[in-house]
Design an enzyme around this catalytic site. Structure first.
Site, PDB file in Angstrom:
ATOM      1  N   ARG A 154      -2.821   3.588   3.934  1.00 52.17           N
ATOM      2  CA  ARG A 154      -2.542   4.296   5.174  1.00 52.17           C
ATOM      3  C   ARG A 154      -1.338   5.202   4.939  1.00 52.17           C
ATOM      4  NH1 ARG A 154      -3.368  -1.160   6.867  1.00 52.17           N
ATOM      5  NH2 ARG A 154      -5.210  -1.413   8.213  1.00 52.17           N
ATOM      6  N   LYS A 178      -0.531  -3.133   8.825  1.00 44.82           N
ATOM      7  CA  LYS A 178      -0.434  -3.353  10.265  1.00 44.82           C
ATOM      8  C   LYS A 178      -0.150  -4.817  10.549  1.00 44.82           C
ATOM      9  CE  LYS A 178      -3.366   0.410  11.974  1.00 44.82           C
ATOM     10  NZ  LYS A 178      -4.581   0.754  12.749  1.00 44.82           N
ATOM     11  N   HIS A 244      -5.689  10.394   6.462  1.00 46.37           N
ATOM     12  CA  HIS A 244      -6.640   9.373   6.909  1.00 46.37           C
ATOM     13  C   HIS A 244      -8.042   9.672   6.400  1.00 46.37           C
ATOM     14  CE1 HIS A 244      -7.167   5.786   9.242  1.00 46.37           C
ATOM     15  NE2 HIS A 244      -8.181   6.305   9.913  1.00 46.37           N
ATOM     16  N   ARG A 247      -8.304   8.400   2.966  1.00 43.18           N
ATOM     17  CA  ARG A 247      -8.506   6.941   2.994  1.00 43.18           C
ATOM     18  C   ARG A 247      -9.974   6.626   3.270  1.00 43.18           C
ATOM     19  NH1 ARG A 247      -6.304   1.715   4.452  1.00 43.18           N
ATOM     20  NH2 ARG A 247      -7.148   0.919   6.406  1.00 43.18           N
ATOM     21  N   HIS A 270      -8.094  -4.488   6.562  1.00 39.00           N
ATOM     22  CA  HIS A 270      -8.681  -4.660   7.891  1.00 39.00           C
ATOM     23  C   HIS A 270      -8.673  -6.132   8.266  1.00 39.00           C
ATOM     24  CE1 HIS A 270     -11.234  -0.722   7.539  1.00 39.00           C
ATOM     25  NE2 HIS A 270      -9.992  -0.492   7.907  1.00 39.00           N
ATOM     26  N   TYR A 279     -18.312   1.790   7.625  1.00 34.50           N
ATOM     27  CA  TYR A 279     -18.663   2.492   6.392  1.00 34.50           C
ATOM     28  C   TYR A 279     -20.109   2.245   5.991  1.00 34.50           C
ATOM     29  CZ  TYR A 279     -13.779   3.542   6.235  1.00 34.50           C
ATOM     30  OH  TYR A 279     -12.535   4.013   6.576  1.00 34.50           O
TER      31      TYR A 279
END
Length: 303
Positions: A154, A178, A244, A247, A270, A279
């Protein structure tokens, strides 16, 4: 004696504050998360009055007042309210849960923008050409590009990397993503070489950051600008390229190459596999397009 649905301390927004305190103490919610919950809950309270005493009819009215909002926004606001009323029940502050009257939109997750292999090749060809003379800023751009596409970082994770993150023996580095979650990400031989070149040319200003600036470290906005500018010089549409998007290209191209979805989830950091599953839709779209373009019957008349 009738027990009131809520005590005075829970009125006039007090219940919201107690709910936020619970999120911080028990779930470790970050400041940004708490601020988002506060905005959604106080926003609803401004529309229908005290949330702690609201009934189903009040909450049904929110659906009409949110009608102009995007489905994803409505879903987020409704989720915050559902969690709030579940908290009131858990704390015996309400005996009922009126949140089933809230709307339940199904937000449509947009497919990410996709870069082709040729687009990536054009970006890297120019970045490598510009870095050939060891101009520090050009080498920095190459290192940033390698990490965005080669490791799927990220933007925030990348710009805030410390000097200590440069891999020594193992071809991995540890990043904090995150929610403060740490994960290991691979660093290719190409990326390691680019990072080493940048480390040799990087200004020795005493900063602990790998990509320093006067404000501490390179900003996300500046990274965004650098990627857009490189795309423009490479003859690509800058509007279609961002950190992004790179990524997303990392993830999409790995999946096309046969990567396992669980592995991809780990690499991207994630928390929920459902986030990674987008995806599979990207890859499915590519396969449908391939059939339409290459199948022997694709160009035959259907009349």
């Amino acid at each position: 004696m009738t027990v009131p649905a809520h005590t005075p301390s829970q009125t006039q927004g007090g219940a919201i504050e107690e709910f936020l305190m619970m999120l911080a103490a028990e779930r470790g919610a970050a400041a940004n998360t708490l601020a988002a919950y506060r905005r959604d809950l106080t926003g609803a309270e401004e529309l229908i009055g005290d949330l702690a005493s609201a009934d189903r009819k009040d909450l049904q009215g929110l659906g009409a007042q949110w009608s102009a909002l995007a489905p994803a926004t409505v879903a987020r606001k409704a989720s915050a309210l559902r969690q709030f009323y579940a908290f009131l029940q858990d704390e015996n502050l309400r005996g009922d849960d009126p949140s089933d009257a809230l709307p339940r939109p199904v937000p449509r997750r947009p497919l990410p923008k996709i870069l082709s292999h040729d687009d990536i090749a054009a970006l890297f060809a120019l970045a490598e050409e510009e870095a050939a003379g060891d101009a520090p800023l050009a080498v920095r751009t190459l290192a940033l590009l390698e990490m965005l596409y080669g490791s799927g970082l990220r933007a925030t994770e990348l710009v805030s990397l410390p000097m200590a993150a440069i891999p020594r023996d193992a071809p991995f580095l540890t990043v904090t993503g995150k929610g403060g979650q740490a994960r290991m990400v691979p660093v290719s031989g190409r990326a390691k070489t680019a990072l080493s070149r940048w480390a040799d040319l990087r200004p020795d200003d005493g900063s602990s950051h790998l990509f320093p600036s006067r404000a501490g470290h390179l900003s996300r906005i500046r990274l965004f600008q650098l990627v857009k500018a490189l795309a423009g010089r490479a003859g690509l549409d800058p509007a279609k390229i961002s950190p992004h998007v790179l990524r997303h290209a990392f993830a999409t191209h790995l999946l096309e190459g046969g990567a396992d979805l669980r592995v991809l989830q780990t690499l991207l950091g994630h928390a929920d596999i459902a986030t990674t599953q987008i995806y599979t839709h990207v890859d499915a779209s590519r396969l449908v397009a391939l059939v339409n373009e290459r199948h022997p019957l694709a160009k035959s008349s259907t009349a």
